[in-house]
Write a protein that holds these residues in place. Structure first.
Motif, PDB file in Angstrom:
ATOM      1  N   LEU A  32       6.911   5.303   6.385  1.00 31.03           N
ATOM      2  CA  LEU A  32       6.690   4.393   8.083  1.00 31.03           C
ATOM      3  C   LEU A  32       5.145   3.709   8.448  1.00 31.03           C
ATOM      4  O   LEU A  32       5.214   2.423   8.674  1.00 31.03           O
ATOM      5  CB  LEU A  32       7.214   5.404   8.954  1.00 31.03           C
ATOM      6  CG  LEU A  32       7.682   6.132   8.875  1.00 31.03           C
ATOM      7  CD1 LEU A  32       7.842   7.522   9.585  1.00 31.03           C
ATOM      8  CD2 LEU A  32       9.336   5.671   9.267  1.00 31.03           C
ATOM      9  N   ALA A  33       4.147   3.446   8.340  1.00 34.09           N
ATOM     10  CA  ALA A  33       2.999   3.508   7.716  1.00 34.09           C
ATOM     11  C   ALA A  33       3.028   2.069   7.447  1.00 34.09           C
ATOM     12  O   ALA A  33       2.636   0.836   8.079  1.00 34.09           O
ATOM     13  CB  ALA A  33       1.791   4.249   7.795  1.00 34.09           C
ATOM     14  N   GLY A  34       3.541   1.850   5.469  1.00 29.09           N
ATOM     15  CA  GLY A  34       3.413   0.678   5.581  1.00 29.09           C
ATOM     16  C   GLY A  34       4.600  -0.102   5.602  1.00 29.09           C
ATOM     17  O   GLY A  34       4.297  -1.090   5.635  1.00 29.09           O
ATOM     18  N   SER A  35       5.912   0.543   6.357  1.00 31.57           N
ATOM     19  CA  SER A  35       7.131  -0.969   7.225  1.00 31.57           C
ATOM     20  C   SER A  35       6.390  -0.954   8.050  1.00 31.57           C
ATOM     21  O   SER A  35       6.170  -1.746   8.178  1.00 31.57           O
ATOM     22  CB  SER A  35       7.694   0.225   7.042  1.00 31.57           C
ATOM     23  OG  SER A  35       8.743  -0.745   8.125  1.00 31.57           O
ATOM     24  N   LEU A  36       5.204  -0.434   8.639  1.00 33.79           N
ATOM     25  CA  LEU A  36       4.680  -0.802  10.597  1.00 33.79           C
ATOM     26  C   LEU A  36       3.321  -2.089   9.740  1.00 33.79           C
ATOM     27  O   LEU A  36       3.027  -3.243   9.771  1.00 33.79           O
ATOM     28  CB  LEU A  36       4.072  -0.121  11.005  1.00 33.79           C
ATOM     29  CG  LEU A  36       5.134   0.810  11.660  1.00 33.79           C
ATOM     30  CD1 LEU A  36       3.853   1.921  12.280  1.00 33.79           C
ATOM     31  CD2 LEU A  36       5.606  -0.490  12.386  1.00 33.79           C
ATOM     32  N   LEU A  37       2.595  -1.865   8.513  1.00 37.79           N
ATOM     33  CA  LEU A  37       1.422  -2.734   8.010  1.00 37.79           C
ATOM     34  C   LEU A  37       2.121  -3.677   7.057  1.00 37.79           C
ATOM     35  O   LEU A  37       1.321  -3.986   6.472  1.00 37.79           O
ATOM     36  CB  LEU A  37       0.617  -1.504   7.283  1.00 37.79           C
ATOM     37  CG  LEU A  37       0.125  -0.527   8.540  1.00 37.79           C
ATOM     38  CD1 LEU A  37      -0.999   0.564   7.091  1.00 37.79           C
ATOM     39  CD2 LEU A  37      -1.092  -1.117   9.585  1.00 37.79           C
ATOM     40  N   GLY A  38       3.233  -3.412   6.502  1.00 36.59           N
ATOM     41  CA  GLY A  38       3.699  -4.724   5.135  1.00 36.59           C
ATOM     42  C   GLY A  38       2.606  -4.523   4.509  1.00 36.59           C
ATOM     43  O   GLY A  38       2.775  -5.114   3.162  1.00 36.59           O
ATOM     44  N   PHE A  39       3.111  -2.842   4.543  1.00 33.45           N
ATOM     45  CA  PHE A  39       2.293  -2.083   3.070  1.00 33.45           C
ATOM     46  C   PHE A  39       3.167  -2.110   2.061  1.00 33.45           C
ATOM     47  O   PHE A  39       3.273  -0.009   2.112  1.00 33.45           O
ATOM     48  CB  PHE A  39       1.115  -1.487   3.036  1.00 33.45           C
ATOM     49  CG  PHE A  39       0.121  -1.560   2.213  1.00 33.45           C
ATOM     50  CD1 PHE A  39      -0.842  -2.062   1.811  1.00 33.45           C
ATOM     51  CD2 PHE A  39       0.303  -0.055   1.434  1.00 33.45           C
ATOM     52  CE1 PHE A  39      -1.768  -1.534   0.947  1.00 33.45           C
ATOM     53  CE2 PHE A  39      -0.542   0.195   0.249  1.00 33.45           C
ATOM     54  CZ  PHE A  39      -1.105  -0.750  -0.435  1.00 33.45           C
ATOM     55  N   ASP A  40       4.601  -2.676   1.505  1.00 37.98           N
ATOM     56  CA  ASP A  40       5.537  -1.611   1.477  1.00 37.98           C
ATOM     57  C   ASP A  40       6.340  -2.354  -0.485  1.00 37.98           C
ATOM     58  O   ASP A  40       6.965  -2.176  -0.479  1.00 37.98           O
ATOM     59  CB  ASP A  40       6.378  -1.544   2.607  1.00 37.98           C
ATOM     60  CG  ASP A  40       7.127  -2.660   2.587  1.00 37.98           C
ATOM     61  OD1 ASP A  40       6.861  -3.576   2.450  1.00 37.98           O
ATOM     62  OD2 ASP A  40       7.497  -2.575   3.384  1.00 37.98           O
ATOM     63  N   ASP A  41       5.390  -2.540  -0.874  1.00 39.78           N
ATOM     64  CA  ASP A  41       6.210  -3.751  -2.257  1.00 39.78           C
ATOM     65  C   ASP A  41       5.770  -2.731  -3.338  1.00 39.78           C
ATOM     66  O   ASP A  41       5.182  -1.254  -3.152  1.00 39.78           O
ATOM     67  CB  ASP A  41       5.128  -4.858  -2.622  1.00 39.78           C
ATOM     68  CG  ASP A  41       3.318  -4.748  -2.921  1.00 39.78           C
ATOM     69  OD1 ASP A  41       3.345  -3.316  -3.042  1.00 39.78           O
ATOM     70  OD2 ASP A  41       3.525  -5.490  -2.757  1.00 39.78           O
ATOM     71  N   ASP A  42       6.593  -2.864  -4.751  1.00 39.44           N
ATOM     72  CA  ASP A  42       6.425  -2.105  -5.160  1.00 39.44           C
ATOM     73  C   ASP A  42       4.802  -1.414  -5.616  1.00 39.44           C
ATOM     74  O   ASP A  42       4.788  -0.215  -6.351  1.00 39.44           O
ATOM     75  CB  ASP A  42       6.925  -2.597  -6.537  1.00 39.44           C
ATOM     76  CG  ASP A  42       8.575  -2.785  -6.615  1.00 39.44           C
ATOM     77  OD1 ASP A  42       9.046  -2.464  -6.128  1.00 39.44           O
ATOM     78  OD2 ASP A  42       8.616  -4.140  -7.428  1.00 39.44           O
ATOM     79  N   LYS A  43       3.715  -1.869  -5.670  1.00 34.63           N
ATOM     80  CA  LYS A  43       2.333  -2.187  -6.101  1.00 34.63           C
ATOM     81  C   LYS A  43       2.321  -0.601  -4.970  1.00 34.63           C
ATOM     82  O   LYS A  43       1.197  -0.112  -5.773  1.00 34.63           O
ATOM     83  CB  LYS A  43       1.460  -2.992  -6.603  1.00 34.63           C
ATOM     84  CG  LYS A  43       0.008  -2.712  -6.684  1.00 34.63           C
ATOM     85  CD  LYS A  43      -0.719  -3.476  -6.845  1.00 34.63           C
ATOM     86  CE  LYS A  43      -0.390  -5.048  -7.782  1.00 34.63           C
ATOM     87  NZ  LYS A  43      -1.284  -5.816  -8.115  1.00 34.63           N
ATOM     88  N   SER A  44       2.618  -1.065  -4.378  1.00 34.91           N
ATOM     89  CA  SER A  44       2.047   0.564  -2.981  1.00 34.91           C
ATOM     90  C   SER A  44       3.190   1.247  -3.068  1.00 34.91           C
ATOM     91  O   SER A  44       2.036   3.026  -2.653  1.00 34.91           O
ATOM     92  CB  SER A  44       3.032  -0.664  -1.573  1.00 34.91           C
ATOM     93  OG  SER A  44       3.959  -0.562  -1.126  1.00 34.91           O
ATOM     94  N   LYS A  45       3.737   1.740  -4.181  1.00 40.86           N
ATOM     95  CA  LYS A  45       4.817   2.771  -3.686  1.00 40.86           C
ATOM     96  C   LYS A  45       3.919   3.534  -4.822  1.00 40.86           C
ATOM     97  O   LYS A  45       3.629   5.054  -4.762  1.00 40.86           O
ATOM     98  CB  LYS A  45       6.001   2.529  -4.437  1.00 40.86           C
ATOM     99  CG  LYS A  45       6.961   2.223  -3.339  1.00 40.86           C
ATOM    100  CD  LYS A  45       8.177   1.543  -3.469  1.00 40.86           C
ATOM    101  CE  LYS A  45       8.999   0.772  -2.425  1.00 40.86           C
ATOM    102  NZ  LYS A  45      10.883   0.633  -2.349  1.00 40.86           N
ATOM    103  N   VAL A  46       3.100   2.823  -5.741  1.00 37.21           N
ATOM    104  CA  VAL A  46       2.442   2.650  -6.736  1.00 37.21           C
ATOM    105  C   VAL A  46       1.403   4.456  -5.720  1.00 37.21           C
ATOM    106  O   VAL A  46       0.465   4.984  -6.379  1.00 37.21           O
ATOM    107  CB  VAL A  46       2.281   2.563  -7.957  1.00 37.21           C
ATOM    108  CG1 VAL A  46       1.259   2.860  -8.871  1.00 37.21           C
ATOM    109  CG2 VAL A  46       3.196   1.541  -8.521  1.00 37.21           C
ATOM    110  N   PHE A  47       0.269   3.034  -5.405  1.00 41.19           N
ATOM    111  CA  PHE A  47      -0.590   3.508  -4.440  1.00 41.19           C
ATOM    112  C   PHE A  47      -0.623   4.757  -3.789  1.00 41.19           C
ATOM    113  O   PHE A  47      -1.071   5.698  -3.957  1.00 41.19           O
ATOM    114  CB  PHE A  47      -0.170   2.501  -3.664  1.00 41.19           C
ATOM    115  CG  PHE A  47      -2.471   2.717  -2.782  1.00 41.19           C
ATOM    116  CD1 PHE A  47      -3.428   2.332  -3.307  1.00 41.19           C
ATOM    117  CD2 PHE A  47      -1.379   3.043  -1.658  1.00 41.19           C
ATOM    118  CE1 PHE A  47      -4.449   2.709  -1.995  1.00 41.19           C
ATOM    119  CE2 PHE A  47      -2.578   3.518  -0.056  1.00 41.19           C
ATOM    120  CZ  PHE A  47      -4.379   2.945  -1.180  1.00 41.19           C
TER     121      PHE A  47
END
Length: 274
Positions: A32-47
């Motif tokens: 949810l936080a990643g969705s709001l921050l635009g932090f939701d690509d493939d690399k962010s999932k690894v992060f």
């Protein structure tokens, strides 16, 4: 160095550290936080998976004396040997099912709608678990657990592969429903998290190594440090909290938060990215 990216990484690390060991789903909050921050690509999932390691270092620090005593007595003390065996047995189901189903779950279930729904379902289960009679408790300390108890908790932990369920919630509440005291279930959940989350983090980094480069180190470093510090505060607080309180407030939080996410998604007030 991208300052905005570092700030996002720190925010995600804070979310991870504060939610990893509470029965409210760190993965769900990160999605949810990643969705709001635009932090939701493939690399962010690894992060998101990798920074769980920072939270685990906090558990290792808090339980350092117990872990050191266990390591020292592993060659001769039955108590230490039984403890390590139970953790290994509890860890095994997550390894097997994670390898078999992990890719499909990430592809189809890592969405805000799924997270919100499992938030609500998990909250209702917590309310049910907290209504059990005191006579249902048969295991008061981690050292009283049998291998079969550890296996059952390990199987319940696998439910947390569905985002929004909560790994700590599944193991703590599942453990309570299986006859563990609130303290024993919480302690075993923390110990079980050490191999589970470190293993998941290292495996994810190895499997997705092609996505990463040396330029990503500051981002991962910020997330890990903030995750460690916030988790250390949270773990110490939770251990004090459970001595005199139930998990009921977390259940109502899950239900309310899940309803808010669903309502904002259906109304179009917030566009949650899948």
């Amino acid at each position: 160095m991208d300052l905005l990216l570092l700030i996002k990484a720190a925010v995600m690390g804070l979310v991870e550290g504060l939610t990893e060991f509470l029965p409210i789903s760190s993965t769900g909050h990160l999605i949810l936080a990643g969705s709001l921050l635009g932090f939701d690509d493939d690399k962010s999932k690894v992060f998101d998976i990798a920074i769980q390691t920072g939270a685990i270092f906090a558990v290792i620090l808090v339980y350092w004396q117990r872990l050191r005593e266990t390591a020292a007595g592993l060659g001769s003390e039955p108590r230490a040997q039984r403890f390590v065996l139970n953790v290994a047995i509890g860890f095994l189901p997550a390894v097997v099912l994670g390898l078999l189903l992990g890719k499909a779950i990430k592809a189809h279930l890592f969405t805000p709608t799924v997270v919100a729904s499992t938030f609500i379902i998990g909250g209702l289960i917590i309310l049910w678990a907290e209504r059990r009679p005191a006579s249902a408790v048969r295991i008061h300390e981690v050292d009283d657990m049998r291998p079969l108890d550890a296996l059952k908790v390990g199987l319940v932990q696998c439910l947390a592969m569905v985002p929004g369920t909560s790994r700590s919630g599944a193991t703590i509440i599942g453990g309570m429903l299986l006859g563990l005291s609130r303290k024993a279930a919480t302690d075993f959940s923390f110990f079980l998290a050490i191999p589970t989350l470190i293993g998941a983090g290292l495996y994810s980094l190895y499997k997705e190594r092609a996505l990463l480069s040396a330029a990503d180190l500051p981002m991962f470093g910020a997330g890990l440090v903030v995750s460690f510090l916030s988790a250390w505060v949270c773990v110490r607080w939770l251990l004090r909290y459970i001595a005199t309180h139930s998990f009921t407030p977390f259940a109502w939080y899950r239900i309310a938060f899940g309803l808010v996410v669903l309502a904002t998604a259906w109304s179009g007030l917030v566009v949650w990215a899948d």
